[in-house]
Scaffold this active site. Structure first.
Site, short mmCIF file in Angstrom:
data_model
loop_
_atom_site.label_atom_id
_atom_site.label_comp_id
_atom_site.label_asym_id
_atom_site.label_seq_id
_atom_site.Cartn_x
_atom_site.Cartn_y
_atom_site.Cartn_z
N SER A 22 -7.35 1.35 5.02
CA SER A 22 -7.14 -0.09 4.86
C SER A 22 -5.88 -0.42 4.09
O SER A 22 -5.56 0.21 3.08
CB SER A 22 -8.34 -0.69 4.13
OG SER A 22 -8.12 -2.05 3.88
N GLY A 73 -2.56 -7.39 -4.20
CA GLY A 73 -3.46 -8.48 -4.57
C GLY A 73 -4.18 -9.08 -3.38
O GLY A 73 -4.48 -10.28 -3.34
N ASN A 128 -14.83 -3.22 0.15
CA ASN A 128 -13.93 -2.86 -0.94
C ASN A 128 -14.45 -3.46 -2.23
O ASN A 128 -14.23 -4.63 -2.51
CB ASN A 128 -12.52 -3.37 -0.63
CG ASN A 128 -11.55 -3.07 -1.76
OD1 ASN A 128 -11.88 -2.33 -2.69
ND2 ASN A 128 -10.36 -3.65 -1.69
N CYS A 131 -11.03 -2.85 -5.61
CA CYS A 131 -9.63 -3.22 -5.69
C CYS A 131 -9.22 -3.39 -7.15
O CYS A 131 -9.79 -4.21 -7.86
CB CYS A 131 -9.37 -4.50 -4.93
SG CYS A 131 -10.66 -5.72 -5.15
N LYS A 166 -16.73 1.40 -0.20
CA LYS A 166 -15.55 2.15 -0.66
C LYS A 166 -15.51 2.18 -2.19
O LYS A 166 -15.41 1.14 -2.84
CB LYS A 166 -14.28 1.50 -0.11
CG LYS A 166 -13.02 2.25 -0.45
CD LYS A 166 -11.87 1.76 0.40
CE LYS A 166 -10.59 2.51 0.12
NZ LYS A 166 -9.48 2.02 0.95
N THR A 267 -0.99 6.03 2.59
CA THR A 267 0.40 6.06 2.14
C THR A 267 1.27 7.01 2.97
O THR A 267 2.42 6.69 3.28
CB THR A 267 0.44 6.46 0.65
OG1 THR A 267 -0.36 5.51 -0.07
CG2 THR A 267 1.84 6.45 0.09
C1 LIG Z 1 0.00 -0.99 0.18
C2 LIG Z 1 -1.46 -0.65 0.09
C3 LIG Z 1 -2.41 -1.62 0.36
C4 LIG Z 1 -3.78 -1.30 0.28
N1 LIG Z 1 -4.72 -2.25 0.58
C5 LIG Z 1 -6.05 -1.95 0.54
C6 LIG Z 1 -7.03 -2.92 0.90
O1 LIG Z 1 -6.72 -4.05 1.28
N2 LIG Z 1 -8.35 -2.56 0.82
C7 LIG Z 1 -8.72 -1.30 0.42
O2 LIG Z 1 -9.92 -1.00 0.37
N3 LIG Z 1 -7.81 -0.34 0.13
C8 LIG Z 1 -6.49 -0.65 0.17
N4 LIG Z 1 -5.56 0.31 -0.14
C9 LIG Z 1 -6.02 1.67 -0.51
C10 LIG Z 1 -5.93 2.63 0.67
O3 LIG Z 1 -6.75 2.21 1.75
C11 LIG Z 1 -6.34 4.05 0.24
O4 LIG Z 1 -7.72 4.04 -0.13
C12 LIG Z 1 -5.52 4.56 -0.95
O5 LIG Z 1 -4.18 4.17 -0.82
C13 LIG Z 1 -5.59 6.09 -1.10
O6 LIG Z 1 -5.20 6.75 0.09
P1 LIG Z 1 -3.68 7.24 0.40
O7 LIG Z 1 -3.22 8.03 -0.78
O8 LIG Z 1 -3.79 8.02 1.67
O9 LIG Z 1 -2.87 5.98 0.57
C14 LIG Z 1 -4.20 0.01 -0.08
C15 LIG Z 1 -3.22 0.99 -0.34
C16 LIG Z 1 -1.86 0.67 -0.28
C17 LIG Z 1 -0.85 1.74 -0.57
#
Ligand SMILES: Cc1cc2nc3c(=O)[nH]c(=O)nc-3n(C[C@H](O)[C@H](O)[C@H](O)COP(=O)(O)O)c2cc1C
Length: 304
Positions: A22, A73, A128, A131, A166, A267
């Protein structure tokens, strides 16, 4: 060929265990997308709230050593956009879409779950509760077993869709959190969300992010995420979706072997959107090399 499919939940079969996390791929409609969503096991859209949100003040994102700090946010177009604009598009996709939902109070979660339930094109809800960037409410829900259980119960009571909760890493005891949401009826858990972090501009002598703190993601958090997935998977019987810092097929295999039935990648795909293809092929290559016919045989393999 090895069977990479996985029945994550009854009636929710993924062609492979690789899921777009997400917030890192929007709603899947961007024209600049460089991979075919049909390749993915599943797609999770940006965290969506009842009403549209403008998000935090800029700057909202910065690179760190091996990672990314973000404080978006929860900028999003709101539940109506999902129902009227995106879900009809998703209905035509061969890939299941899970909607990541968020709210500022328990009633918000219940209301958005009610509105999204039974909307064609939505396969599951990912809740979620973790956050770290929204000042009002979310943080408290996610960090205590009581708060996490209360949100889970409210969403479960409002929706017949499968509910994936989550979890945040910003908690004292991840196993207790996992058990609490399982007890409250969660169909599955996913973890980890971002790890709270910050950076300071030493010339301005001020925090860099507009929100002061943000969430750290990317390879820097992988060992933390893996240990948390390991602990959570040992604490519950429901399926676990693991992630946090996955950037290669080998990383994904570690999470599967720790007990995750599927993996979320965020990411790394921002750095290289074609990453998904390589990771899916890499898992298949590993299965061929070690003559593993079914992905199920890899799940929790390091626990045996
Ligand atoms: C720019 C950005 C926006 C994100 N937005 C959300 C979100 O809206 N809801 C959520 O549950 N996680 C959000 N995440 C978390 C990611 O879904 C993921 O759980 C977290 O980044 C760890 O995984 P990664 O290291 O592969 O990115 C966001 C992460 C990033 C980097």
């Amino acid at each position: 060929m090895p069977d990479m499919s996985i029945e994550l939940l009854p009636g929710l079969k993924l062609r492979n265990p690789v899921i777009a996390a997400s917030g890192t791929a929007g709603y899947g409609d961007e024209p600049f997308r460089l991979y075919d969503i049909a390749e993915l096991g599943a797609f999770i859209c940006k965290g969506t709230t009842l009403k549209p949100r403008a998000g935090n003040p800029q700057p909202r994102i910065m690179e760190t050593q091996d990672g990314l700090l973000n404080a978006i946010g929860l900028q999003n177009p709101g539940a109506d956009a999902v129902i009227h604009k995106y879900a009809p598009m998703w209905s035509a996709w061969p890939t299941p879409v899970m909607v990541n939902i968020a709210g500022e109070c328990i009633d918000d979660y219940a209301e958005i779950a009610t509105r999204l339930d039974k909307v064609p094109g939505i396969a599951a809800l990912e809740v979620n509760i973790s956050c770290p960037n929204v000042a009002a409410g979310c943080l408290e829900f996610g960090t205590t077993p009581e708060g996490a259980a209360a949100v889970t119960a409210a969403v479960k009571a409002s929706a017949s869709l499968p509910v994936i909760v989550k979890l945040t890493p910003n908690t004292a005891d991840i196993a207790a959190l996992a058990r609490a949401v399982e007890g409250a009826g969660a169909d599955a858990i996913s973890l980890i969300n971002t790890v709270r972090g910050m950076a300071i501009d030493i010339n301005k002598r001020k925090p860099i992010l507009g929100n002061t703190t943000g969430g750290l993601s990317g390879p820097a958090i992988k060992p933390i995420a893996l240990a948390m997935v390991w602990r959570a998977a040992g604490a519950v019987r429901i399926p676990v979706i693991g992630g946090g810092g996955i950037a290669t097929a080998e990383d994904a295999l570690e999470f599967l072997m720790a007990g995750a039935s599927a993996v979320e990648i965020g990411t790394a795909a921002l750095v290289n959107p074609t990453m998904f293809t390589g990771i899916i092929k890499g898992i298949e290559k590993y299965m061929l090399k070690f003559k593993i016919a079914n992905l199920r045989d890899l799940i929790g393999a390091a626990r045996k």
